[in-house]
Design an enzyme around this catalytic site. Sequence first.
Site, PDB file in Angstrom:
ATOM      1  N   HIS A  66       0.832  -1.204   0.000  1.00  0.00           N
ATOM      2  CA  HIS A  66       0.000   0.000   0.000  1.00  0.00           C
ATOM      3  C   HIS A  66       0.866   1.254   0.000  1.00  0.00           C
ATOM      4  CE1 HIS A  66      -4.224  -1.218   0.499  1.00  0.00           C
ATOM      5  NE2 HIS A  66      -3.684  -2.338   0.936  1.00  0.00           N
ATOM      6  N   SER A  83      -5.674   1.508  -6.050  1.00  0.00           N
ATOM      7  CA  SER A  83      -5.275   2.530  -5.084  1.00  0.00           C
ATOM      8  C   SER A  83      -5.436   3.928  -5.664  1.00  0.00           C
ATOM      9  CB  SER A  83      -3.826   2.298  -4.647  1.00  0.00           C
ATOM     10  OG  SER A  83      -3.447   3.271  -3.720  1.00  0.00           O
TER      11      SER A  83
END
Length: 176
Positions: A66, A83
């Site tokens: 992430h 994302s």
Amino acid sequence: MDLATFNALPTAEAASAVRPCADIGAWVDDVVAGRPYRCRDSLLLHAMRAAADWTGDDVDAALAHHPRIGERATGDSVEARLSRGEQPAAAEATAARITAGNVAYEERFGRVFLVRAAGRTAEEILANLTERLANDPATEALVTAEQLRQIALLRLEALVEPDEPDPAAEPDGADR
């Protein structure tokens, strides 16, 4: 993809499809092994239950993929594209405060700040970051795991198209 396609994928392809939702091997394996699912809701319920027991190590492993909040994910991977679509744009002052908050968070907790960004404004994310900096490490570990579960389920929900209504089913309240 539709649920029938997901149910019919070879195991390795199904795992590759699910992994960008949350790269936690045991969870991916559990979701894939649960096939065939009768409807998308049963898939999501199974995935939610499988995510309930994520450990701190599971969360840390998934966080390795992430980007920091406020940073744009790079690359062509499915996870990077997801994302980029989840994080809102931020005004320069808010972005700077999020960046400073990320640094403080990483110093305090030793990992990147994770929040379900989808559906939240940059200002809401900043408020969440500021609030969570006051958490003790045990509480924050629980909050982070919950945020990862929310992200994983939203991504899985987006991966598999909603079920088509059964044309043979009666509409609610229909008289016959």
